[in-house]
Design a protein around this motif. Sequence first.
Motif, PDB file in Angstrom:
ATOM      1  N   LYS A 105       2.519 -19.182 -15.017  1.00 16.89           N
ATOM      2  CA  LYS A 105       1.613 -18.245 -15.676  1.00 16.89           C
ATOM      3  C   LYS A 105       1.162 -18.773 -17.032  1.00 16.89           C
ATOM      4  CE  LYS A 105       3.284 -14.164 -13.239  1.00 16.89           C
ATOM      5  NZ  LYS A 105       4.074 -12.909 -13.293  1.00 16.89           N
ATOM      6  N   GLU A 109      -2.840 -19.704 -17.708  1.00 18.35           N
ATOM      7  CA  GLU A 109      -3.604 -19.034 -18.759  1.00 18.35           C
ATOM      8  C   GLU A 109      -4.444 -20.043 -19.539  1.00 18.35           C
ATOM      9  OE1 GLU A 109      -5.172 -15.811 -20.162  1.00 18.35           O
ATOM     10  OE2 GLU A 109      -3.543 -15.747 -18.690  1.00 18.35           O
ATOM     11  N   LYS A 112      -7.421 -20.983 -17.335  1.00 17.06           N
ATOM     12  CA  LYS A 112      -8.437 -19.930 -17.280  1.00 17.06           C
ATOM     13  C   LYS A 112      -9.296 -19.942 -18.540  1.00 17.06           C
ATOM     14  CE  LYS A 112      -5.740 -16.383 -16.188  1.00 17.06           C
ATOM     15  NZ  LYS A 112      -5.327 -15.010 -15.784  1.00 17.06           N
ATOM     16  N   LYS A 113      -8.664 -20.168 -19.674  1.00 17.10           N
ATOM     17  CA  LYS A 113      -9.422 -20.240 -20.928  1.00 17.10           C
ATOM     18  C   LYS A 113     -10.385 -21.422 -20.905  1.00 17.10           C
ATOM     19  CE  LYS A 113      -5.944 -17.982 -23.827  1.00 17.10           C
ATOM     20  NZ  LYS A 113      -4.952 -18.171 -24.933  1.00 17.10           N
ATOM     21  N   ASN A 244      -8.697 -17.549 -11.706  1.00 17.04           N
ATOM     22  CA  ASN A 244      -7.686 -16.493 -11.620  1.00 17.04           C
ATOM     23  C   ASN A 244      -7.274 -16.245 -10.168  1.00 17.04           C
ATOM     24  OD1 ASN A 244      -6.207 -14.115 -12.915  1.00 17.04           O
ATOM     25  ND2 ASN A 244      -7.459 -13.068 -11.386  1.00 17.04           N
TER      26      ASN A 244
END
Length: 267
Positions: A105, A109, A112-113, A244
């Motif tokens: 996770k 993250e 995804k950014k 995601n």
Amino acid sequence: MESRDELLKELAIIEKWEKGQNGLWFWEKISRLPFKILDKLTPKFIHEKIGDLLDEIGAYVQSGGKYLTIEKNLFTIIEKEAETPINTVLDIKDLPLELMDKISKEVIEKRKKFATIQGATTGVGGIFTLAIDIPALLAVSLKTLQEIALIHGYDPNEKSERIFIIKVLQFSMADVVGKRTILDELSNYYRKENHESGEMMSQLQGWREVVYTYRDQFGWKKLFQMVPLAGILFGAITNRSMINDLSEAGIMLYRKRKILERLEVVE
């Protein structure tokens, strides 16, 4: 290693998630329509880029090529969280599931950014920057799945693992029938003898579906990138959403595979 009851509990959670993959979200169905409408108006160079992606994914399956992720950086992150030396993938494979999930996770993250910024940046140029954005997003997708694989103790340097990664990529964008078929294909992948089976190798035509689904997924984005500024917003949203969904599928499918392997040892 987790107890049998703990593993079965985790497996039940994943199986519940699998049953929830019963179809495309309404907006995802709608988002595929604009591409069909705009297909004939699409510049030739974008169609040519799609053809290039077919070759690139084929090359990735065979050798990894330019899409192979750098292990060293990820090993450093895992080592810090696990508080134990990590030098090879073998040092990772027996880590607790809870720790694998936590590290996954954290890494996702960041991905995804990155995808959000990339989508917003290419959105500035309107429809013509899709020729840049599509292969760039594919690269992020493959690297994300490779990182999830490594975190769960699987080595993308092995061809069999790259096959699994492509199937996960295909699953994340398939319709309900396609998802069920892929789940069936991967159900026994945790058994080593199934990795290089002729059946799995023959199913690699699935990479073509991956590329064409990628193309269709950009339907809304293509439509709104014709409007100045709107492309920035939709580029960011589309890319973040795709990474995601991909990450969720990757974690669940790799987690299930790890659980089945450990259950076999326990039993």
